[in-house]
Design an enzyme around this catalytic site. Structure first.
Site, PDB file in Angstrom:
ATOM      1  N   LYS A  62       0.877  -1.350   0.083  1.00 44.92           N
ATOM      2  CA  LYS A  62      -0.111   0.169  -0.022  1.00 44.92           C
ATOM      3  C   LYS A  62       0.842   1.201   0.098  1.00 44.92           C
ATOM      4  O   LYS A  62       0.495   2.258  -0.848  1.00 44.92           O
ATOM      5  CB  LYS A  62      -0.726   0.043   1.248  1.00 44.92           C
ATOM      6  N   GLN A 106      -4.764  -1.663   9.639  1.00 41.94           N
ATOM      7  CA  GLN A 106      -4.629  -3.279   8.882  1.00 41.94           C
ATOM      8  C   GLN A 106      -5.039  -4.011  10.140  1.00 41.94           C
ATOM      9  O   GLN A 106      -4.709  -4.299  11.108  1.00 41.94           O
ATOM     10  CB  GLN A 106      -3.143  -3.315   8.755  1.00 41.94           C
ATOM     11  N   ASP A 129     -11.236   2.339   4.271  1.00 45.76           N
ATOM     12  CA  ASP A 129     -11.863   0.684   4.197  1.00 45.76           C
ATOM     13  C   ASP A 129     -12.919   0.453   4.133  1.00 45.76           C
ATOM     14  O   ASP A 129     -13.694  -0.698   3.487  1.00 45.76           O
ATOM     15  CB  ASP A 129     -11.215   0.024   5.479  1.00 45.76           C
TER      16      ASP A 129
HETATM   17  N1  GUN Z   1      -6.786  -7.242   6.318  1.00 48.29           N
HETATM   18  C1  GUN Z   1      -7.270  -8.081   5.452  1.00 48.29           C
HETATM   19  N2  GUN Z   1      -7.970  -7.306   4.671  1.00 48.29           N
HETATM   20  C2  GUN Z   1      -7.923  -5.935   5.015  1.00 48.29           C
HETATM   21  C3  GUN Z   1      -8.478  -5.035   4.313  1.00 48.29           C
HETATM   22  O1  GUN Z   1      -9.091  -4.849   3.202  1.00 48.29           O
HETATM   23  N3  GUN Z   1      -8.259  -3.806   5.065  1.00 48.29           N
HETATM   24  C4  GUN Z   1      -7.657  -3.612   6.430  1.00 48.29           C
HETATM   25  N4  GUN Z   1      -7.432  -2.831   6.878  1.00 48.29           N
HETATM   26  N5  GUN Z   1      -7.388  -5.044   6.814  1.00 48.29           N
HETATM   27  C5  GUN Z   1      -7.261  -5.996   6.234  1.00 48.29           C
END
Ligand code: GUN
Length: 309
Positions: A62, A106, A129
């Protein structure tokens, strides 16, 4: 949609997220340039608590994509021992920082931290998100500003690959809050690339195979290799594999490799189109996250220009 191979067997078309996302990135680059001309650089804060290796890989990806697009990336790495209060304080600071347009924590978080309390603390305006209950409620009625990145990426992947969804039966295997549930609510909305008849199955569903065999589009997101085998797929169906599982592979340099939830080698002989792992849905998720961050910055700028708080 199906290609005939030299040996006359039918093999599925590959749907590649990297290729499909290019069109979305082209549009995003224009929008980022427009924002830059107005003195705005969209900023994304990514918080990682602890040192889970898979999460570190995702967070680094990211970060890299932000840098590549010219977005500002705020990387917040906190130790496993971080308390919930400390994490909530960091989120409050980022909520108040006008240079931060998107905040992502995350998941999974360490067990001593309540995910829900953390997600609730993120400003819905910066919730790129789309995990906040406010945004999820808006999404359910088709009114959300943001859509969750993985489900939105899957919908775009299907739509931009020219696969018809209107009136088609989409079967989703897995009912997670991150993928299965929001994806079902997106695919049943009205509109092009939507308007599907959706069934969601879970680990308690009786005779899953009888349902997956009815799918025109089969989407699998459970986190278990080999969940969907060739006998569970209708000939000519489109198969989207959202699983990312690391399995031992003594023949590879690393000693392991990534596989999805679908028995790819056999299912590709039955399906008309299929996503590989890696390279299928993964690149779309990051792309949608970037799109949400740019959108958040555009909305914040619009409010500033109109003098609205
Ligand atoms: N962990 C697995 N997929 C995701 C996601 O799309 N966003 C976040 N913040 N954590 C994750």
């Amino acid at each position: 949609m199906r290609d005939r191979c030299k040996d006359d067997t039918l093999t599925a078309r590959l749907i590649l997220g990297k290729e499909v996302s290019e069109g979305i990135y082209a549009d995003l680059r224009d929008r980022i340039a427009t924002l830059r001309d107005k003195g705005v650089i969209p900023g994304l804060a990514v918080i990682l608590v602890g040192d889970d290796p898979a999460s570190q890989v995702y967070v680094n990806m990211k970060d890299r994509k932000c840098n590549e697009l010219g977005l500002r990336s705020f990387s917040v790495r906190l130790p496993e021992s971080t308390t919930q209060e400390e994490l909530l304080k960091r989120i409050n600071d980022l909520n108040a920082d006008p240079t931060v347009n998107g905040i992502l924590v995350q998941l999974p978080l360490p067990k001593h931290i309540d995910d829900h309390a953390v997600i609730d603390a993120i400003s819905p305006l910066k919730d790129v998100d789309c995990f906040h209950p406010f945004n999820l409620g808006k999404m359910l009625i088709g009114e959300s500003v943001f859509l969750p990145a993985t489900p939105a990426g899957i919908q775009q992947l299907i739509y931009r690959s020219g696969i018809e969804t209107v009136g088609k039966h989409v079967v989703i295997v897995g009912r997670s809050n991150i993928v299965g549930k929001p994806l079902a609510s997106i695919m049943m909305q009205k509109g092009d690339g939507l308007d599907a008849t959706v069934t969601v199955v879970n680990s308690r569903t009786e005779d899953i195979k009888s349902i997956t065999l009815m799918a025109d589009i089969l989407i699998v997101s459970v986190g278990k290799p080999g969940t969907v085998t060739a006998d569970m797929v209708k000939p000519g169906a489109v198969v989207i594999d959202v699983g990312t599982n690391r399995v031992a592979d003594p023949t590879s340099e690393k000693g392991s490799r990534l596989v999805g939830d679908v028995d790819f080698d056999n299912v590709k002989e039955v399906a008309s189109a299929i996503t590989p792992v890696p390279g299928g849905t993964g690149p779309m998720t990051i792309c949608m996250l970037m799109a949400n961050t740019v959108k958040a910055a555009e909305i914040a700028l619009g409010k500033l220009e109109r003098g609205v708080n």
